[in-house]
Design a protein around this motif. Sequence first.
Motif, PDB file in Angstrom:
ATOM      1  N   PHE A  62       0.861  -1.175   0.000  1.00 45.17           N
ATOM      2  CA  PHE A  62       0.000   0.000   0.000  1.00 45.17           C
ATOM      3  C   PHE A  62       0.904   1.233   0.000  1.00 45.17           C
ATOM      4  N   ALA A  64       1.941   4.821   1.270  1.00 47.56           N
ATOM      5  CA  ALA A  64       1.721   5.597   2.494  1.00 47.56           C
ATOM      6  C   ALA A  64       1.145   6.952   2.083  1.00 47.56           C
ATOM      7  N   ASP A  65      -0.089   6.912   1.592  1.00 41.25           N
ATOM      8  CA  ASP A  65      -0.747   8.100   1.060  1.00 41.25           C
ATOM      9  C   ASP A  65      -2.233   8.017   1.401  1.00 41.25           C
ATOM     10  N   GLY A  68      -3.956   4.920   0.004  1.00 35.19           N
ATOM     11  CA  GLY A  68      -3.516   3.716   0.696  1.00 35.19           C
ATOM     12  C   GLY A  68      -4.122   3.606   2.079  1.00 35.19           C
ATOM     13  N   ASP A  69      -4.160   4.722   2.807  1.00 37.87           N
ATOM     14  CA  ASP A  69      -4.751   4.705   4.140  1.00 37.87           C
ATOM     15  C   ASP A  69      -6.235   4.357   4.077  1.00 37.87           C
ATOM     16  N   TRP A  72      -6.604   0.599   3.202  1.00 39.08           N
ATOM     17  CA  TRP A  72      -6.170  -0.192   4.361  1.00 39.08           C
ATOM     18  C   TRP A  72      -7.261  -0.215   5.429  1.00 39.08           C
ATOM     19  N   SER A  85       0.912  -7.363   5.015  1.00 40.31           N
ATOM     20  CA  SER A  85       0.907  -6.208   4.127  1.00 40.31           C
ATOM     21  C   SER A  85       1.806  -5.102   4.684  1.00 40.31           C
ATOM     22  N   ARG A  86       2.203  -4.183   3.818  1.00 39.19           N
ATOM     23  CA  ARG A  86       3.091  -3.102   4.208  1.00 39.19           C
ATOM     24  C   ARG A  86       2.663  -1.786   3.549  1.00 39.19           C
ATOM     25  N   LYS A  87       2.808  -0.685   4.308  1.00 37.96           N
ATOM     26  CA  LYS A  87       2.652   0.652   3.745  1.00 37.96           C
ATOM     27  C   LYS A  87       4.039   1.169   3.356  1.00 37.96           C
ATOM     28  N   THR A  93      -0.306   4.571  -4.087  1.00 40.10           N
ATOM     29  CA  THR A  93      -1.275   3.494  -4.278  1.00 40.10           C
ATOM     30  C   THR A  93      -1.887   3.615  -5.678  1.00 40.10           C
TER      31      THR A  93
END
Length: 315
Positions: A62, A64-65, A68-69, A72, A85-87, A93
């Motif tokens: 994902f 980190a934007d 993505g948030d 998630w 999973s990872r940010k 995204t």
Amino acid sequence: MSELDVVVSGLVFQDLVLGLPTPPRPGTEVWATDSQESPGGIANFAVALARLGLRTGLAAAFGADPDGDSVWDRLAHEGIDLTLSRKLAGWRTPLTVALAYDNDRALVTRGTPPLLSADELITAPPAARAVAAHIGPWPNEWLAKAKAAGCVVFADVGWDPSERWDPAVLDQLEHCDVFLPNADEAMNYTRTNSPEQALDRLAELVPQVVVSNGAAGALAIDAGTGERVAVPAYPVQAADTTGAGDVFAAGFIAATLWDLPLELRVRFAALTAALSVTRLGGADAAPRWEDLSAWQAAHPEDHHLEALISAHSGR
């Protein structure tokens, strides 16, 4: 991470679906009659499985934007385990805009390959009964590890934007138990002229093949027993077909883990996909048991899945 029913891996997207009265044309403006934002890509698998009551984990990257948030948080709300999973900072995204009209859709995607592969996210065989992945022109060595650890391995494949349809992608089926392409993907990758020909060609590579074909229904073959199944599509008024193939595959995976016969697996998959296309969105349109129960109540003459739906009603 405690044992799950299914761990899925692939690309996650933020989808924006626009329902259009007519296709857009250059130099004109079309006003959408409806819209829906929804997690997309492999998230369609994960949400559909979770809504059917399977303990589901997701291994995906994902950004980190904000997109993505948002995705998630919505997946966590569905009860999906995101331990694998990872940010990722510095990576956006992927975003897909789906234009839904004339009982079909066209997709436009903005995105770049993620900074972490599935093999980097899944470094040991997942503690799960089954795994599912989108295969493609990228490594998926983790599938061999999962197979060796006793997982049932399901694979899907997506549209090739290059339209080269490199047959080498099918080499990854060596470690798979079930392959679930749609008819266009199956024919393009096998260089065949019909879904039936593609089904036979793919059955040489993987023990079980299921080819979905939209309004034409679905075909399946068990290469071990020779059993063949052809199931018609459930007639519905389609609002948006985005993610329908993923929801179909999730329905088939669930029915497989419930040990249903092959024909009922395909029928259940076809029904879940049919109900999903009646609403906008991919993951957000995946049916819940109350949707399946409502459909059964409206179609008492159809007894194929009556016992299964009745057993799960009220969940």
